[in-house]
Design a protein around this motif. Structure first.
Motif, mmCIF file in Angstrom:
data_model
loop_
_atom_site.group_PDB
_atom_site.id
_atom_site.type_symbol
_atom_site.label_atom_id
_atom_site.label_comp_id
_atom_site.label_asym_id
_atom_site.label_seq_id
_atom_site.Cartn_x
_atom_site.Cartn_y
_atom_site.Cartn_z
ATOM 1 N N ASP A 179 0.884 -1.244 -0.075
ATOM 2 C CA ASP A 179 0.096 0.065 -0.136
ATOM 3 C C ASP A 179 0.994 1.290 -0.123
ATOM 4 O OD1 ASP A 179 -2.118 -1.536 -0.057
ATOM 5 O OD2 ASP A 179 -2.483 -1.531 2.270
ATOM 6 N N LEU A 180 2.093 1.308 -0.429
ATOM 7 C CA LEU A 180 3.141 2.385 -0.485
ATOM 8 C C LEU A 180 2.501 3.455 -1.183
ATOM 9 C CD1 LEU A 180 6.179 3.395 0.152
ATOM 10 C CD2 LEU A 180 6.416 2.600 -2.021
ATOM 11 N N LEU A 181 1.683 3.186 -2.138
ATOM 12 C CA LEU A 181 1.342 4.306 -2.970
ATOM 13 C C LEU A 181 -0.068 4.901 -2.832
ATOM 14 C CD1 LEU A 181 2.437 2.808 -6.713
ATOM 15 C CD2 LEU A 181 3.561 4.551 -5.270
ATOM 16 N N GLY A 182 -0.725 4.114 -1.653
ATOM 17 C CA GLY A 182 -1.847 4.697 -1.038
ATOM 18 C C GLY A 182 -2.907 4.958 -2.067
ATOM 19 N N ASN A 183 -3.630 6.242 -1.992
ATOM 20 C CA ASN A 183 -4.911 6.305 -2.884
ATOM 21 C C ASN A 183 -4.551 7.165 -4.175
ATOM 22 O OD1 ASN A 183 -4.020 8.758 -1.968
ATOM 23 N ND2 ASN A 183 -5.862 9.186 -0.783
ATOM 24 N N THR A 184 -3.014 6.891 -4.372
ATOM 25 C CA THR A 184 -2.550 7.499 -5.595
ATOM 26 C C THR A 184 -3.179 6.722 -6.639
ATOM 27 O OG1 THR A 184 -0.267 6.744 -5.501
ATOM 28 C CG2 THR A 184 -0.808 8.897 -4.544
ATOM 29 N N LEU A 185 -3.529 5.401 -6.373
ATOM 30 C CA LEU A 185 -3.719 4.563 -7.535
ATOM 31 C C LEU A 185 -5.336 4.670 -7.741
ATOM 32 C CD1 LEU A 185 -2.028 1.248 -6.239
ATOM 33 C CD2 LEU A 185 -1.200 2.900 -7.939
ATOM 34 N N ASP A 186 -5.938 5.624 -7.445
ATOM 35 C CA ASP A 186 -7.474 6.125 -7.531
ATOM 36 C C ASP A 186 -7.273 7.057 -8.918
ATOM 37 O OD1 ASP A 186 -9.562 7.201 -8.211
ATOM 38 O OD2 ASP A 186 -9.910 7.782 -6.250
ATOM 39 N N PRO A 187 -7.561 6.483 -10.093
ATOM 40 C CA PRO A 187 -7.425 7.498 -11.245
ATOM 41 C C PRO A 187 -7.886 9.044 -11.140
ATOM 42 C CG PRO A 187 -8.540 5.390 -12.029
ATOM 43 C CD PRO A 187 -8.181 5.436 -10.439
ATOM 44 N N GLU A 188 -8.508 9.307 -10.329
ATOM 45 C CA GLU A 188 -9.014 10.663 -9.978
ATOM 46 C C GLU A 188 -8.435 11.491 -9.072
ATOM 47 O OE1 GLU A 188 -11.074 11.646 -12.182
ATOM 48 O OE2 GLU A 188 -11.147 9.720 -12.903
ATOM 49 N N HIS A 189 -7.236 10.765 -8.562
ATOM 50 C CA HIS A 189 -6.391 11.634 -7.215
ATOM 51 C C HIS A 189 -6.029 12.819 -7.980
ATOM 52 C CE1 HIS A 189 -3.449 12.151 -4.439
ATOM 53 N NE2 HIS A 189 -3.954 11.399 -3.591
ATOM 54 N N PRO A 190 -6.250 13.832 -7.073
ATOM 55 C CA PRO A 190 -5.835 15.225 -7.788
ATOM 56 C C PRO A 190 -4.143 15.147 -7.816
ATOM 57 C CG PRO A 190 -6.379 15.252 -5.588
ATOM 58 C CD PRO A 190 -6.779 14.087 -5.855
ATOM 59 N N LEU A 191 -3.264 14.776 -7.325
ATOM 60 C CA LEU A 191 -1.871 14.708 -7.636
ATOM 61 C C LEU A 191 -1.479 14.015 -8.731
ATOM 62 C CD1 LEU A 191 -0.648 15.248 -3.998
ATOM 63 C CD2 LEU A 191 -0.863 16.794 -5.936
ATOM 64 N N ILE A 192 -2.371 13.042 -9.449
ATOM 65 C CA ILE A 192 -1.799 12.488 -10.534
ATOM 66 C C ILE A 192 -1.453 13.591 -11.748
ATOM 67 C CG2 ILE A 192 -2.644 10.987 -12.429
ATOM 68 C CD1 ILE A 192 -4.174 9.145 -10.354
ATOM 69 N N VAL A 193 -0.492 13.122 -12.396
ATOM 70 C CA VAL A 193 -0.201 14.083 -13.633
ATOM 71 C C VAL A 193 -1.211 14.116 -14.722
ATOM 72 C CG1 VAL A 193 1.484 14.994 -15.117
ATOM 73 C CG2 VAL A 193 2.317 13.857 -13.097
ATOM 74 N N PRO A 194 -1.979 15.228 -14.889
ATOM 75 C CA PRO A 194 -3.149 15.258 -15.652
ATOM 76 C C PRO A 194 -2.945 15.093 -17.183
ATOM 77 C CG PRO A 194 -2.499 17.487 -15.113
ATOM 78 C CD PRO A 194 -1.652 16.537 -14.292
ATOM 79 N N ILE A 195 -2.448 13.925 -17.684
ATOM 80 C CA ILE A 195 -1.927 13.762 -19.012
ATOM 81 C C ILE A 195 -3.149 13.901 -20.220
ATOM 82 C CG2 ILE A 195 0.160 12.582 -18.241
ATOM 83 C CD1 ILE A 195 -1.184 10.049 -19.209
ATOM 84 N N GLU A 196 -4.275 13.734 -19.376
ATOM 85 C CA GLU A 196 -5.435 13.933 -20.571
ATOM 86 C C GLU A 196 -5.458 15.384 -21.010
ATOM 87 O OE1 GLU A 196 -6.758 15.161 -16.214
ATOM 88 O OE2 GLU A 196 -5.534 13.549 -17.177
ATOM 89 N N GLU A 197 -4.688 16.328 -20.431
ATOM 90 C CA GLU A 197 -4.881 17.778 -20.921
ATOM 91 C C GLU A 197 -3.843 17.949 -22.076
ATOM 92 O OE1 GLU A 197 -3.495 20.342 -17.799
ATOM 93 O OE2 GLU A 197 -5.152 19.680 -16.475
#
Length: 484
Positions: A340-358
């Motif tokens: 669980d090292l990465l925690g909730n960053t595995l949620d695709p909607e996490h706000p700190l994921i780099v927004p590559i969809e832009e």
């Protein structure tokens, strides 16, 4: 000891230069010239060589040992393999099975891929070539009998085994004609490698991760294969900051400007190749900079990690790993890392994921990882894929997770790694009460790692060539003009 049983192949040779080392070998029943042949002996890193021994008695045990001195500290890395000569008194490393040593089975590049710190060298030392201007010289030597590696390092030199014959294997990251240009332009620091000839060539920014400094070998090898590559330093180099706690994305925009202004480089677009910690920077460049059209991440962070990232009106405060998932027993150095090292960053909607969809519609991403990554970053590859799929952009990202491969994946026929010493960023070090720990960066599956090295190297080159050269409007106009 690694046990394998298949033959590695599929990479083409760049040279046919052969070298023989010959030695008179005598005993009571047999006299011959023993030869150790490496073909090609002088080659690029991504070229496999054939190693053969001839002139020995049939059915006798022998040991092949390889040795490489690396870095400013002149650390030695070694590997060894035990063979038995065939009925002609020969050994062909490409076909014959090792029966012991650093690996067992048929492993043509095993003497390179299983190199590890020699006795007396820190077990966490990394066999990483930073300066591409000089070759690696791998000293390959033959001994009678099946010897442990420790036999070559006993304190009494007179008790060390006698070398029967040896040969120096010269491995380069720069092909003849490649130009190496140190760059100190404004605040950007790095080295530009231009392929031989006048171009036009596809261009790429090349970065490494937490190792810091300036690492040139991959960029030089990309240039040797026809891609102009700018090895860009991120931190801990000359007058750059000592860490990545603050990331001003304009630094990378300036690097893009510099690369695309160079004569012989296709000027309307470039790629970005990244590893580990630098991946979130590469992803952000692809998302926000219109001329970055092809982004490669290798074992990369899919979220803003610990850094304060700014770009124009954008601002992100990166997050740390979950410290509760890093376990170190009292008195030990090696870390055990929880899933669980990465925690909730595995949620695709996490706000700190780099927004590559832009990213613009003609920007593409290639995310590579190993399924034995001790930091579980391969899970982030799936997160990016799901994020893009949720936005109807699944065709803009390709993901590959290699079996039995760890966190690092480097150019072909370079050593797999074991544990490396990981120095924490100040914020995380304070939270866990340690400056660093030993983290497993490899997978201990050197044969699978070697296969993945070859495969990922082709993937990267093809991806960059297609999206930066073949899909470039400027390049298409250039081709049309050549046919007028």
């Amino acid at each position: 000891m690694l046990k394998i049983g298949r033959v590695l192949g599929g990479a083409r040779r760049a040279s046919t230069r052969t070298s023989y080392a010959i030695h008179k070998f005598y005993n009571s029943t047999h006299t011959s010239e023993v030869s150790l042949e490496i073909s090609p002996r002088i080659c690029l890193f991504d070229v496999p060589s054939r190693i053969t021994i001839k002139g020995l008695e049939p059915g006798i045990p022998v040991t092949l040992k390889s040795s490489l001195i690396v870095g400013p500290n002149e650390n030695e890395f070694v590997s060894h393999a035990h063979y038995v000569t065939d009925d002609k008194g020969e050994v062909n490393v490409n076909q014959d099975a090792s029966v012991g040593g650093s690996y067992e089975g048929v492993f043509p590049t095993g003497l390179l891929t299983t190199l590890e710190p020699a006795p007396g060298v820190s077990k966490y030392a990394r066999c990483l070539k930073k300066n591409a201007s000089t070759p690696d010289i791998v000293h390959v030597s033959l001994y009678k009998g099946h010897l442990p590696i420790e036999a070559h390092f006993v304190e009494d030199a007179s008790s060390r085994p006698e070398e029967v014959v040896s040969c120096d294997w010269e491995r380069h990251s720069m092909a003849p004609g490649v130009r190496r240009i140190p760059v100190r332009d404004g605040r950007i620091r790095g080295t530009l490698f231009l392929p031989a000839g006048s171009g036009p060539f596809p261009g790429v920014i090349d970065t490494f991760g937490a190792v810091g400094g300036l690492v040139e070998a991959r960029a030089a090898l990309l240039a040797s294969r026809g891609i102009a590559a700018f090895a860009l330093a991120l931190f801990a180099f000359e007058d750059l900051p000592q860490n990545l706690l603050r990331v001003e994305m304009e630094y990378f925009e300036e690097a893009v400007d510099y690369l695309l202004s160079q004569p012989g480089v296709i000027p309307d677009r470039c790629g970005f190749v990244s590893v580990s910690l630098s991946a979130f920077i590469a992803l952000a460049c692809g998302a926000w900079m219109d001329r970055v059209k092809a982004v490669v991440t290798i074992g990369g962070f899919h979220f803003f990690h610990e850094s304060h990232v700014t770009y124009k009106d954008k601002e992100y405060f990166g997050m740390s790993f979950d410290r509760s998932q890093v376990f170190v027993k009292e008195g030990e150095e090696k870390a055990l890392i929880g899933e669980d090292l990465l925690g909730n960053t595995l949620d695709p909607e996490h706000p700190l994921i780099v927004p590559i969809e832009e990213a613009s519609d003609d920007t593409y991403f290639l995310a590579l990882a190993g399924d034995k990554d001790a930091m579980y970053l391969y899970k982030g590859v799936d997160t990016l894929q799901r994020r893009m799929s949720d936005r109807g952009k699944s065709d803009k990202i390709r993901t590959i997770v290699y079996s039995d491969v760890g966190h690092l994946l480097e150019v072909p026929y370079t050593p797999d790694v074991g544990y490396l010493w990981q120095i924490f960023t100040p914020k995380f070090a304070k939270s866990i009460g340690r400056k660093g720990v030993a983290v497993l960066y490899g997978s201990a599956q050197s044969y699978q790692y070697s296969l993945a090295q070859v495969q990922h190297w082709h993937e990267i080159r093809n991806f960059i060539s297609h999206h930066i050269r073949d899909e470039s409007p400027w390049y298409q106009n250039y081709i049309d003009e050549q046919h007028v």
